[in-house]
Design a protein around this motif. Structure first.
Motif, PDB file in Angstrom:
ATOM      1  N   ARG A  95       1.426   0.634  12.417  1.00  0.00           N
ATOM      2  CA  ARG A  95       1.239  -0.715  12.957  1.00  0.00           C
ATOM      3  C   ARG A  95       0.770  -1.683  11.872  1.00  0.00           C
ATOM      4  O   ARG A  95       1.238  -2.828  11.795  1.00  0.00           O
ATOM      5  N   ALA A  96      -0.138  -1.210  11.019  1.00  0.00           N
ATOM      6  CA  ALA A  96      -0.630  -2.058   9.934  1.00  0.00           C
ATOM      7  C   ALA A  96       0.491  -2.412   8.960  1.00  0.00           C
ATOM      8  O   ALA A  96       0.567  -3.543   8.474  1.00  0.00           O
ATOM      9  N   LEU A  97       1.366  -1.443   8.672  1.00  0.00           N
ATOM     10  CA  LEU A  97       2.486  -1.706   7.770  1.00  0.00           C
ATOM     11  C   LEU A  97       3.452  -2.705   8.396  1.00  0.00           C
ATOM     12  O   LEU A  97       3.938  -3.633   7.719  1.00  0.00           O
ATOM     13  N   GLU A  98       3.749  -2.541   9.679  1.00  0.00           N
ATOM     14  CA  GLU A  98       4.631  -3.482  10.376  1.00  0.00           C
ATOM     15  C   GLU A  98       4.042  -4.885  10.373  1.00  0.00           C
ATOM     16  O   GLU A  98       4.761  -5.877  10.176  1.00  0.00           O
ATOM     17  N   GLU A  99       2.730  -4.984  10.561  1.00  0.00           N
ATOM     18  CA  GLU A  99       2.079  -6.297  10.559  1.00  0.00           C
ATOM     19  C   GLU A  99       2.132  -6.936   9.174  1.00  0.00           C
ATOM     20  O   GLU A  99       2.364  -8.141   9.043  1.00  0.00           O
ATOM     21  N   SER A 100       1.939  -6.125   8.127  1.00  0.00           N
ATOM     22  CA  SER A 100       1.968  -6.673   6.769  1.00  0.00           C
ATOM     23  C   SER A 100       3.363  -7.157   6.385  1.00  0.00           C
ATOM     24  O   SER A 100       3.508  -8.094   5.592  1.00  0.00           O
ATOM     25  N   LEU A 101       4.383  -6.517   6.947  1.00  0.00           N
ATOM     26  CA  LEU A 101       5.769  -6.906   6.668  1.00  0.00           C
ATOM     27  C   LEU A 101       6.311  -7.895   7.702  1.00  0.00           C
ATOM     28  O   LEU A 101       7.432  -8.400   7.534  1.00  0.00           O
ATOM     29  N   ASN A 102       5.536  -8.089   8.765  1.00  0.00           N
ATOM     30  CA  ASN A 102       5.941  -8.990   9.850  1.00  0.00           C
ATOM     31  C   ASN A 102       7.309  -8.591  10.410  1.00  0.00           C
ATOM     32  O   ASN A 102       8.206  -9.416  10.594  1.00  0.00           O
ATOM     33  N   ASP A 107       0.832  -1.201   0.000  1.00  0.00           N
ATOM     34  CA  ASP A 107       0.000   0.000   0.000  1.00  0.00           C
ATOM     35  C   ASP A 107       0.871   1.258   0.000  1.00  0.00           C
ATOM     36  O   ASP A 107       1.586   1.544   0.963  1.00  0.00           O
ATOM     37  N   TRP A 108       0.807   2.035  -1.118  1.00  0.00           N
ATOM     38  CA  TRP A 108       1.633   3.236  -1.218  1.00  0.00           C
ATOM     39  C   TRP A 108       1.268   4.269  -0.151  1.00  0.00           C
ATOM     40  O   TRP A 108       2.132   4.985   0.355  1.00  0.00           O
ATOM     41  N   ASP A 109      -0.020   4.336   0.212  1.00  0.00           N
ATOM     42  CA  ASP A 109      -0.414   5.318   1.214  1.00  0.00           C
ATOM     43  C   ASP A 109       0.276   5.037   2.548  1.00  0.00           C
ATOM     44  O   ASP A 109       0.737   5.962   3.230  1.00  0.00           O
ATOM     45  N   LYS A 110       0.373   3.758   2.906  1.00  0.00           N
ATOM     46  CA  LYS A 110       1.084   3.405   4.146  1.00  0.00           C
ATOM     47  C   LYS A 110       2.572   3.721   4.029  1.00  0.00           C
ATOM     48  O   LYS A 110       3.198   4.184   4.996  1.00  0.00           O
ATOM     49  N   ALA A 115      14.362   2.850   0.381  1.00  0.00           N
ATOM     50  CA  ALA A 115      13.508   2.595  -0.779  1.00  0.00           C
ATOM     51  C   ALA A 115      12.476   3.702  -0.970  1.00  0.00           C
ATOM     52  O   ALA A 115      12.262   4.195  -2.091  1.00  0.00           O
ATOM     53  N   THR A 116      11.831   4.136   0.118  1.00  0.00           N
ATOM     54  CA  THR A 116      10.818   5.187  -0.019  1.00  0.00           C
ATOM     55  C   THR A 116      11.451   6.531  -0.373  1.00  0.00           C
ATOM     56  O   THR A 116      10.833   7.344  -1.068  1.00  0.00           O
TER      57      THR A 116
END
Length: 301
Positions: free
Chosen positions: A37-44, A2-5, A67-68
């Motif tokens: 938190r959602a980004l950290e969870e998606s990347l584990n 997700d680019w927004d995250k 990267a960003t």
């Protein structure tokens, strides 16, 4: 991903604070925190170490921030090219050059550029460190040597030499040197040979110091050297372009000068079609033509 995250992550990493990032993004701290938190969870993985003074990137966070950052620079480049219309020049142009050239030659002439392009915003970064143009630390550079990167468009603008100057007031008081050995009676003003500067300038200073100069004032940039000279403190080692705007200076020991120093304008290949770059390049070239013509007419070239 997700680019927004990623955009929110980049703002937090850049600010080092959820609150400051939220202010920039016009989001609440809780909303920013949820996205991280959602980004950290998606990347584990954990992207930040949290402590009382703010946020510090973890090793994984550093990798993602690199990267960003690259993505952000690419987006900025694309946006700049989109904003450049066919007939108008506007928006921000980040220019970098040395403290001496920027403060003594470029900045005093910028009114000529603004009079033609009033909507152009110049962000002038003056420092001796060579900024990385391909990584978009700046859009265009004026450098005292040929750029080494292969993916830059470069144009040689002119050449300068370091020479000796003083005010008539100082020379009337202390005397005019007729030979190098006479410098033993004078105060020499220069950049410290250990500070970043062109090799030709360092070589000239080192040669002058072999003349047993008893008094030596060092400054870390040519603007400071010039200010010391025009206030009658001594004989200064200065680039020859200063005399056009400070005609009260008198050249000392006319046979003494540094080797030639080339001056280049450079910008990234990806900005080849930028109207802002073209406007700035043409402005600098026109000002150099005017400067050279005036110097020849005054016998200063």
């Amino acid at each position: 991903m997700d680019w927004d995250k990623l955009r929110i992550f980049h703002a937090v990493a850049d600010a080092g604070s959820l609150t400051h990032a939220g202010d920039t993004l016009h989001l609440s701290q809780s909303a920013v925190s949820r996205q991280i938190r959602a980004l950290e969870e998606s990347l584990n993985t954990t992207l930040f170490h949290r402590h009382a003074r703010g946020l510090i990137l973890t090793e994984q966070g550093e990798l993602l921030f690199d990267a960003t950052s690259a993505m952000s620079r690419r987006v900025d480049t694309a946006a700049a090219r989109i904003r450049d219309s066919e007939e108008e020049v506007f928006g921000e142009l980040r220019v970098t050059t040395t403290i001496g050239f920027g403060s003594l030659w470029l900045a005093p002439r910028l009114m000529q550029l603004y009079s033609k392009y009033p909507d152009l915003k110049i962000d002038l970064n003056l420092e001796e460190r060579v900024l990385d143009l391909p990584m978009r630390e700046a859009d265009v550079a004026i450098r005292m040597k040929e750029p080494s990167q292969a993916d830059l468009i470069r144009k040689r603008l002119m050449s300068v030499r370091m020479r000796l100057y003083a005010t008539p007031t100082y020379l009337d008081r202390v005397g005019r040197p007729e030979r190098l050995s006479d410098l033993s009676k004078h105060r020499l003003i220069s950049q410290n040979p250990a500070t970043p500067q062109v090799g030709a300038g360092v070589a000239l200073i080192q040669m002058l110091l072999t003349q047993d100069v008893p008094m030596h004032l060092t400054v870390n940039n040519y603007f400071g050297v010039l200010q010391s000279v025009i206030h009658d403190i001594g004989i200064g080692v200065l680039p020859d372009y200063v005399v056009e705007d400070f005609p009260q200076l008198e050249r000392v020991l006319p046979d003494v000068e540094s080797n030639e120093v080339p001056v280049y304008l450079a910008y990234p290949e990806e900005l080849r079609h930028s109207k802002r770059i073209h406007a700035f390049r043409d402005f600098v070239q026109d000002e150099i033509i005017t400067y050279r013509k005036s110097a020849r007419e005054k016998g200063l070239a």
